[in-house]
Design a protein around this motif. Structure first.
Motif, mmCIF file in Angstrom:
data_model
loop_
_atom_site.group_PDB
_atom_site.id
_atom_site.type_symbol
_atom_site.label_atom_id
_atom_site.label_comp_id
_atom_site.label_asym_id
_atom_site.label_seq_id
_atom_site.Cartn_x
_atom_site.Cartn_y
_atom_site.Cartn_z
ATOM 1 N N LEU A 73 -9.993 -25.655 -5.699
ATOM 2 C CA LEU A 73 -10.372 -24.538 -4.871
ATOM 3 C C LEU A 73 -10.340 -23.484 -5.704
ATOM 4 N N PRO A 74 -11.256 -22.181 -5.539
ATOM 5 C CA PRO A 74 -10.975 -21.222 -6.080
ATOM 6 C C PRO A 74 -9.739 -20.452 -5.981
ATOM 7 N N ASP A 75 -9.277 -19.846 -6.936
ATOM 8 C CA ASP A 75 -7.960 -19.051 -6.779
ATOM 9 C C ASP A 75 -7.907 -18.053 -5.683
ATOM 10 N N ALA A 76 -9.047 -17.387 -5.499
ATOM 11 C CA ALA A 76 -9.264 -16.619 -4.675
ATOM 12 C C ALA A 76 -8.782 -16.994 -2.949
ATOM 13 N N PHE A 77 -8.861 -18.250 -2.763
ATOM 14 C CA PHE A 77 -8.535 -18.927 -1.618
ATOM 15 C C PHE A 77 -6.952 -18.861 -1.384
ATOM 16 N N ALA A 78 -6.237 -19.580 -2.420
ATOM 17 C CA ALA A 78 -4.865 -19.395 -2.401
ATOM 18 C C ALA A 78 -4.538 -17.796 -2.380
ATOM 19 N N ARG A 130 -2.106 -16.143 0.811
ATOM 20 C CA ARG A 130 -0.904 -15.360 0.562
ATOM 21 C C ARG A 130 -0.880 -13.820 0.847
ATOM 22 N N GLU A 131 -1.833 -13.199 0.901
ATOM 23 C CA GLU A 131 -1.989 -11.906 1.136
ATOM 24 C C GLU A 131 -1.591 -11.475 2.442
ATOM 25 N N ALA A 132 -1.060 -10.381 2.797
ATOM 26 C CA ALA A 132 -0.645 -9.868 4.136
ATOM 27 C C ALA A 132 -1.900 -9.461 5.090
ATOM 28 N N SER A 133 -2.858 -9.222 4.508
ATOM 29 C CA SER A 133 -4.036 -8.580 5.169
ATOM 30 C C SER A 133 -4.708 -9.809 5.912
ATOM 31 N N ARG A 134 -4.959 -9.667 7.067
ATOM 32 C CA ARG A 134 -5.510 -10.556 7.923
ATOM 33 C C ARG A 134 -7.153 -10.088 8.506
ATOM 34 N N SER A 135 -7.531 -9.325 7.756
ATOM 35 C CA SER A 135 -8.777 -8.642 8.568
ATOM 36 C C SER A 135 -9.824 -9.634 8.251
ATOM 37 N N ILE A 145 -15.970 -33.920 2.868
ATOM 38 C CA ILE A 145 -14.697 -34.189 3.651
ATOM 39 C C ILE A 145 -14.250 -32.817 4.190
ATOM 40 N N TRP A 146 -13.798 -32.787 5.406
ATOM 41 C CA TRP A 146 -12.993 -31.648 6.057
ATOM 42 C C TRP A 146 -11.493 -31.882 6.296
ATOM 43 N N LEU A 147 -10.875 -31.005 5.963
ATOM 44 C CA LEU A 147 -9.376 -31.061 6.036
ATOM 45 C C LEU A 147 -8.949 -29.881 6.773
ATOM 46 N N HIS A 148 -8.026 -30.072 7.917
ATOM 47 C CA HIS A 148 -7.442 -29.071 8.639
ATOM 48 C C HIS A 148 -5.851 -29.083 8.707
ATOM 49 N N PHE A 149 -5.438 -27.896 8.273
ATOM 50 C CA PHE A 149 -4.089 -27.901 8.140
ATOM 51 C C PHE A 149 -3.280 -27.007 9.142
ATOM 52 N N HIS A 150 -2.123 -27.019 9.485
ATOM 53 C CA HIS A 150 -1.675 -26.402 10.484
ATOM 54 C C HIS A 150 -0.285 -25.496 9.952
ATOM 55 N N ASP A 151 0.049 -25.841 8.785
ATOM 56 C CA ASP A 151 1.260 -25.133 8.028
ATOM 57 C C ASP A 151 0.842 -24.503 6.852
ATOM 58 N N LEU A 152 0.831 -23.167 7.021
ATOM 59 C CA LEU A 152 0.356 -22.184 5.607
ATOM 60 C C LEU A 152 1.349 -22.367 4.715
ATOM 61 N N THR A 202 -4.679 -16.658 13.098
ATOM 62 C CA THR A 202 -5.483 -16.454 12.217
ATOM 63 C C THR A 202 -6.136 -17.830 11.593
ATOM 64 N N LEU A 203 -7.473 -18.004 11.255
ATOM 65 C CA LEU A 203 -7.709 -19.199 10.843
ATOM 66 C C LEU A 203 -8.712 -18.919 9.515
ATOM 67 N N TRP A 204 -8.070 -19.700 8.199
ATOM 68 C CA TRP A 204 -8.556 -19.345 6.993
ATOM 69 C C TRP A 204 -9.380 -20.661 6.825
ATOM 70 N N VAL A 205 -10.502 -20.392 5.957
ATOM 71 C CA VAL A 205 -11.745 -21.412 5.758
ATOM 72 C C VAL A 205 -12.243 -21.147 4.391
ATOM 73 N N ASN A 206 -11.937 -22.494 3.652
ATOM 74 C CA ASN A 206 -12.784 -22.434 2.316
ATOM 75 C C ASN A 206 -13.944 -23.413 2.479
ATOM 76 N N VAL A 207 -15.132 -23.054 2.273
ATOM 77 C CA VAL A 207 -16.438 -23.959 2.424
ATOM 78 C C VAL A 207 -16.903 -24.282 1.120
ATOM 79 N N GLY A 208 -16.860 -25.428 0.304
ATOM 80 C CA GLY A 208 -17.422 -25.816 -0.926
ATOM 81 C C GLY A 208 -18.838 -26.792 -0.739
#
Length: 139
Positions: free
Chosen positions: A72-77, A81-86, A51-58, A117-123
């Motif tokens: 999902l790993p807590d690290a993804f959340a 939440r973090e301010a860094s977008r590196s 399954i692939w889910l794409h969201f537009h509202d953080l 910014t695009l955040w991705v978690n792949v399991g």
């Protein structure tokens, strides 16, 4: 890879922009929010679908869905939440977490530069992506 279009999407409960379920043959079908919730309730690790889910509202994503339905790993959340977008890719347990950035540029400098910014978690059976703004380099 081919996909079958869904006539209407009912993403009224959470900000699902697009959702797809892919079979072992690589055939994808578009799904709505309710189907995504049902998929997570029914499927176990030995099933072959992806399954692939794409969201537009953080902010809405962080308020509970899909975090209450998807493991999902807590690290993804934390990454969301973090301010860094590196820009980076990290390996956490059985997941890859990526942060990708795109700059909306204006060569004449009439407007301020925006960073999308695009955040991705792949399991193993789930790819989840969320964006802050539309990206030019990823369509």
């Amino acid at each position: 890879m081919t996909t079958q279009a869904l006539p209407t999407r009912t993403a009224d409960r959470f900000p699902l922009d697009r959702g797809y379920v892919f079979s072992t043959e690589g055939v994808g079908r578009e799904i709505d929010a309710d189907t995504a919730v049902d998929w997570f309730k029914r499927h176990h690790d030995k099933d072959d679908e992806f399954i692939w889910l794409h969201f537009h509202d953080l902010p809405t994503l962080l308020e509970g869905w899909p975090l209450q339905h998807v493991q999902l790993p807590d690290a993804f959340a934390d990454t969301l939440r973090e301010a860094s977008r590196s820009t980076r890719i990290t390996h956490v347990n059985q997941n890859l977490i990526a942060v990708l950035n795109d700059v909306e540029y204006d060569f004449e400098r009439k407007e301020r530069l925006n960073v999308a910014t695009l955040w991705v978690n792949v399991g193993a059976r789930c790819l989840m992506s969320v964006r802050s703004l539309p990206l030019r380099s990823v369509s």
